[in-house]
Design a protein around this motif. Sequence first.
Motif, PDB file in Angstrom:
ATOM      1  N   LYS A 194       0.855  -1.179   0.000  1.00 13.14           N
ATOM      2  CA  LYS A 194       0.000   0.000   0.000  1.00 13.14           C
ATOM      3  C   LYS A 194       0.900   1.241   0.000  1.00 13.14           C
ATOM      4  N   ALA A 195       0.415   2.368   0.501  1.00 15.73           N
ATOM      5  CA  ALA A 195       1.169   3.624   0.412  1.00 15.73           C
ATOM      6  C   ALA A 195       1.451   4.225   1.774  1.00 15.73           C
ATOM      7  N   THR A 196       2.670   4.732   1.933  1.00 13.42           N
ATOM      8  CA  THR A 196       2.998   5.672   2.999  1.00 13.42           C
ATOM      9  C   THR A 196       2.922   7.068   2.381  1.00 13.42           C
ATOM     10  N   PHE A 197       1.984   7.872   2.864  1.00 11.14           N
ATOM     11  CA  PHE A 197       1.853   9.233   2.342  1.00 11.14           C
ATOM     12  C   PHE A 197       2.775  10.158   3.124  1.00 11.14           C
ATOM     13  N   ASP A 198       3.800  10.669   2.445  1.00 14.86           N
ATOM     14  CA  ASP A 198       4.730  11.626   3.039  1.00 14.86           C
ATOM     15  C   ASP A 198       4.292  13.025   2.603  1.00 14.86           C
TER      16      ASP A 198
ATOM     17  N   ARG B 102      -4.077  18.942  -2.085  1.00 17.60           N
ATOM     18  CA  ARG B 102      -5.375  18.296  -1.862  1.00 17.60           C
ATOM     19  C   ARG B 102      -5.684  17.292  -2.966  1.00 17.60           C
ATOM     20  N   THR B 103      -5.385  17.651  -4.190  1.00 18.08           N
ATOM     21  CA  THR B 103      -5.586  16.733  -5.310  1.00 18.08           C
ATOM     22  C   THR B 103      -4.696  15.509  -5.160  1.00 18.08           C
ATOM     23  N   PHE B 104      -3.470  15.735  -4.715  1.00 17.06           N
ATOM     24  CA  PHE B 104      -2.532  14.631  -4.467  1.00 17.06           C
ATOM     25  C   PHE B 104      -3.136  13.652  -3.459  1.00 17.06           C
ATOM     26  N   VAL B 105      -3.642  14.175  -2.357  1.00 19.82           N
ATOM     27  CA  VAL B 105      -4.228  13.328  -1.314  1.00 19.82           C
ATOM     28  C   VAL B 105      -5.417  12.542  -1.862  1.00 19.82           C
ATOM     29  N   ARG B 106      -6.282  13.208  -2.587  1.00 16.87           N
ATOM     30  CA  ARG B 106      -7.469  12.530  -3.122  1.00 16.87           C
ATOM     31  C   ARG B 106      -7.076  11.396  -4.072  1.00 16.87           C
ATOM     32  N   THR B 107      -6.039  11.618  -4.868  1.00 21.87           N
ATOM     33  CA  THR B 107      -5.592  10.607  -5.825  1.00 21.87           C
ATOM     34  C   THR B 107      -5.056   9.373  -5.125  1.00 21.87           C
TER      35      THR B 107
ATOM     36  N   GLN C 231      -5.528   8.567  -1.815  1.00 27.45           N
ATOM     37  CA  GLN C 231      -6.263   8.322  -0.568  1.00 27.45           C
ATOM     38  C   GLN C 231      -6.585   6.852  -0.302  1.00 27.45           C
ATOM     39  N   LYS C 232      -7.110   6.144  -1.275  1.00 24.88           N
ATOM     40  CA  LYS C 232      -7.594   4.783  -1.039  1.00 24.88           C
ATOM     41  C   LYS C 232      -6.473   3.792  -0.741  1.00 24.88           C
ATOM     42  N   HIS C 233      -5.225   4.194  -1.020  1.00 21.37           N
ATOM     43  CA  HIS C 233      -4.100   3.281  -0.806  1.00 21.37           C
ATOM     44  C   HIS C 233      -3.339   3.552   0.494  1.00 21.37           C
ATOM     45  N   ILE C 234      -3.627   4.654   1.181  1.00 22.30           N
ATOM     46  CA  ILE C 234      -2.779   5.115   2.293  1.00 22.30           C
ATOM     47  C   ILE C 234      -2.996   4.282   3.560  1.00 22.30           C
ATOM     48  N   ILE C 235      -1.887   3.739   4.093  1.00 21.47           N
ATOM     49  CA  ILE C 235      -1.934   2.998   5.363  1.00 21.47           C
ATOM     50  C   ILE C 235      -1.018   3.608   6.425  1.00 21.47           C
TER      51      ILE C 235
ATOM     52  N   ASP D  91     -11.227   8.572   7.244  1.00 15.53           N
ATOM     53  CA  ASP D  91     -11.322   7.169   7.646  1.00 15.53           C
ATOM     54  C   ASP D  91      -9.976   6.588   8.074  1.00 15.53           C
ATOM     55  N   TYR D  92      -8.924   7.410   8.066  1.00 14.13           N
ATOM     56  CA  TYR D  92      -7.589   6.919   8.403  1.00 14.13           C
ATOM     57  C   TYR D  92      -7.487   6.597   9.890  1.00 14.13           C
ATOM     58  N   ARG D  93      -6.957   5.417  10.205  1.00 16.67           N
ATOM     59  CA  ARG D  93      -6.815   5.001  11.606  1.00 16.67           C
ATOM     60  C   ARG D  93      -5.381   4.580  11.942  1.00 16.67           C
ATOM     61  N   GLY D  94      -4.438   4.891  11.063  1.00 21.39           N
ATOM     62  CA  GLY D  94      -3.056   4.513  11.296  1.00 21.39           C
ATOM     63  C   GLY D  94      -2.292   5.540  12.109  1.00 21.39           C
TER      64      GLY D  94
END
Length: 269
Positions: free
Chosen positions: A172-176, A192-197, A199-203, A241-244
């Motif tokens: 999955k993704a680590t969003f830095d 914001r566009t970066f995050v939306r793109t 988003q579904k992969h971020i753990i 919805d992020y819980r990490g």
Amino acid sequence: MIFGASSFAGSLQELKENVGSIELYVPKLGIYNGSVLEKKELERILDEMSAYYFAGTVHAPYSAADPKYPAALQVDTAKMGDREFTLLEESMSIANKIGSHVVVLHPGRVGTEREKSFASMVNNLKFLASLAEDYGVKLGLENKEGTDPSNFCCEAEELSRTIEIVNSDHLKATFDIGHANLTCGGDSEKLRTFVRTLQKHIIHLHLHDNSGQWTEKYDGDEHMVPGEGCVDFSVLKLLSDYRGVYNLEVFSLEDVQLGKKIVEKALYS
């Protein structure tokens, strides 16, 4: 929310009093003699982690141009041999031992033939994801900063595409957010566009600040305390919805303490 801090920010005892998770930063743990794992030193660190009942994550070795980075721990995920696979498997083993669910990986370097390098990285990541499944962990592939275009996966689209091609529940993704801010040139709407793109992969999250532009120091990737640069941390509200772990990737205990306050204010004000 769970705040974390990278292990280079302070001693485990100090960090215990300020965060609920520690990211063991393998290249700076002092557990390698060259590329050989010193098991006694590792056990000492694992015992200390155990004594403090820490949740944790693990940052695996990667490819770095910094002369202070240990040469024997260089890992380019687009160009791997037995040594590199062993190093990353050892990081997965460490994660398994501390009960971590996330191992952070960097994407590979763009070679002379971009498509061939990309295909090689994908094949390597497929194998690494199968190893991660064996160890019961997930790999968080990190977006790199666009101020250094020699890296793959600076853009959210390419990182998302990589994850989708590998097609494994264990990659999955680590969003830095600091790296993304540099890629977006400090533009909040682009961020914001970066995050939306992605988003579904971020753990997993890495939090630090910068000025949004290239500098001679680390290509602008200066890992400032949140609030010292121009990163708009309110974009994290998009991850409802992020819980990490919210891992502060900064260099001192003081920066951890201040960073927590800045991020909380951005999220809850």
